[in-house]
Every structure is written in C-alpha cells, then in structure tokens.
Design an enzyme around this catalytic site. Structure first.
Site, mmCIF file in Angstrom:
data_model
loop_
_atom_site.group_PDB
_atom_site.id
_atom_site.type_symbol
_atom_site.label_atom_id
_atom_site.label_comp_id
_atom_site.label_asym_id
_atom_site.label_seq_id
_atom_site.Cartn_x
_atom_site.Cartn_y
_atom_site.Cartn_z
ATOM 1 C CG ASP A 1 -8.773 2.920 -1.437
ATOM 2 O OD1 ASP A 1 -7.818 2.534 -2.066
ATOM 3 O OD2 ASP A 1 -8.690 3.299 -0.217
ATOM 4 C CG ASP B 1 -2.474 0.374 0.763
ATOM 5 O OD1 ASP B 1 -2.549 1.409 -0.092
ATOM 6 O OD2 ASP B 1 -3.101 0.069 1.557
#
Length: 301
Positions: free
Chosen positions: A120, A65
């Site tokens: 996202d 991430d």
C-alpha cells in the site's frame, strides 16, 4: 404511489444511473473470507457465484483485495476469480490487488487487466519514490490491456507539497499506471483539481501505444525517466528527488534519438512550447522533489 425496490433492483438502478452519464461502475471485493474492513464477506470459494452477481448488477470494474484468506497461494485464489470472470458474458476490468507478493506482472495478464505491483502507498514523498522504483522493475510486462498498478494517487490528501504531488502524478502517468483518485472529492481544492485535471499529462497516460515509461538514469537523486509515445514522440520527466535545486539533463541518446535530430519540446505543466527546434539535449533547473515533464516530437532533419 411509492414503489419499493429490493437490493438487487437498487443496485441495477444505480448502474443504469451511472452508465447513462457515460461513466463506469466499480466494486470492491476480496480473495479471502472477508474484505479488509473485516465487515463484509469476501469471494473465496464463491468466485463464480459472485462474478455472475457482479455482472447482473452492471459492474464494470472490480478491485480484488487480499485480506483474511485461508493461506493458499495468491495466484491460486486470484486465478479462480479470473476464470470466473472469463466465463460470464459481461466485460469487467479485473484489478488484482495481491500487493505484489507473488510477482503478478509475470502471470496476472492471463487473468486480469491490471495488478498491484507493490504494498500500500501512503501520503508521503518517501512512499511515492519507493513505490515508483518498485513498479519500474516490471515495465517490460505491461502493455495495452495489461497494466502495472503502483496503487492509487495520493494527490490532494494533504501530506505532500504541490511540487511532490505534481511529481507523483507525472511519474504515474509516464508509467501508464491506473490513475485512481484517492482524495475526498467533496473537499478537493482547486490546486489539486488542476493537477488531477491536467489533460496533457493524462494524454500521456492514455497514449495508444501503451508502453510503460521507465527510469533511464539516476545519480544523487537526480533522475531522467522517459518512454515512447505514439507518432514517434517521447515523454521525458526530469525528477529531482534530492533536497536541493539542481540542473538535470536528458540527452537524445538516452531515448534512442540521434544528437542531430531536431525536436519540438512541449512543457506539459506550463502548457507551452519550450523549443520548436531542440537538438542533442534538454536541461532544466528543477526544485527539490519537483519535476519537469515534456513531450518531444522529433522532426525530419
């Protein structure tokens, strides 16, 4: 007698347990100082050390991430881990999650195996359509061993209808996206499992040719998506993103077939053949936010 295990032994035992069942072990890490939870350390400036540790633990998959970093370019931080993973002996799928900020489809294939092309996702139809369109732009960069990732599946999380979830699963499968289940498997419904477990749709996603399907036509929210499959087959999705039921038509020329070429047409959600000798075009009535998904097998004319 009770035998105590240290943390390293516990993690290795977990990997042995997972691998003995024919499964793979994944781990979450970050190209920053901390992970996105702000609770765990990231791998920034410790890439090789962490790569070796992950290999020792028997890890097969890393999602990497992009939180709490030092402001350096994404590409610099992600290639550092990519190089570290290339130095170790264990093959590990490297999933770069830098949120599509620096167009990773153009460069990430040299360092990893899949990369997020977008920010996202969330559990709404608007998010699914927005992300599908963004991911569609990068189809030419994908292929076997190097995949565009439009983020995890929202199927089963409760924010969309079953028709919308089937559309979500169909388009992600057509685009050869990683099919990462994002719902709680402890409470998943049978209807959700029927979507996530549709073997015919999954086979499209896992097709050996590995070509990302793409949007061919769109007008007033009525869309035709298609892509080539192995054995000269074609996958076709008729997607109704409008608010009204409508007829959607795909013509053979949309995907390079002669109008006179006969084809066997298989409906992947009804699990039945629509036609054994269809020519020229395929039309279906599609409910709002729903889709129809077919595999066409051309025959010798």
């Amino acid at each position: 007698m009770t035998v105590g295990l240290n943390r390293k032994e516990t993690r290795m035992a977990l990997a042995d347990y997972v691998h003995a069942r024919g499964l793979k072990l994944g781990i979450y890490a970050d190209a920053g100082n901390r992970t996105c939870s702000n609770q765990m350390p990231g791998s920034l400036h410790h890439e090789y050390e962490d790569a070796k540790t992950f290999a020792q633990w028997g890890v097969d998959y890393i999602k990497y991430d992009n939180c709490y970093h030092d402001g350096t370019r994404n590409r610099e931080r992600y290639t550092a881990m990519g190089h570290a993973l290339q130095k170790i002996k264990r093959p590990i799928h490297f999933s770069l999650c830098e949120w599509g900020q620096e167009d990773p489809a153009k460069w990430a294939g040299a360092y990893g195996h899949s990369w997020r092309t977008t920010g996202d996702i969330n559990d709404t139809f608007a998010s699914v359509t927005w992300i599908a369109d963004l991911n569609n732009r990068w189809g030419r960069y994908a292929g076997p061993g190097r995949w565009n990732d439009p983020d995890m599946l929202e199927v089963g999380n409760g924010g969309m209808t079953m028709d919308e979830y089937r559309s979500h699963f169909s388009i992600w499968s057509l685009m050869k996206a990683p099919l990462l289940i994002g719902c709680d498997l402890r409470s998943v419904s049978n209807r959700t499992l029927r979507i996530l477990g549709n073997k015919e749709v999954i086979e499209v996603n896992q097709d050996s040719l590995g070509v990302q399907g793409r949007k061919l036509r769109s007008k007033d929210g009525l869309e035709v998506w298609a892509g080539p499959l192995s054995d000269n087959r074609v996958v076709v999705v008729l997607w109704n993103r409008s608010e009204l039921r409508a007829l959607i038509t795909a013509v053979w020329r949309d995907f390079g077939l002669s109008p006179n070429t006969p084809a066997i047409v298989r409906d992947l959600w009804k699990h039945k053949y629509v036609s054994m000798n269809k020519r020229d075009r395929l039309t279906a009535s599609v409910a709002p936010h729903a889709c129809k998904m077919y595999v066409l097998t051309p025959l010798q004319s």
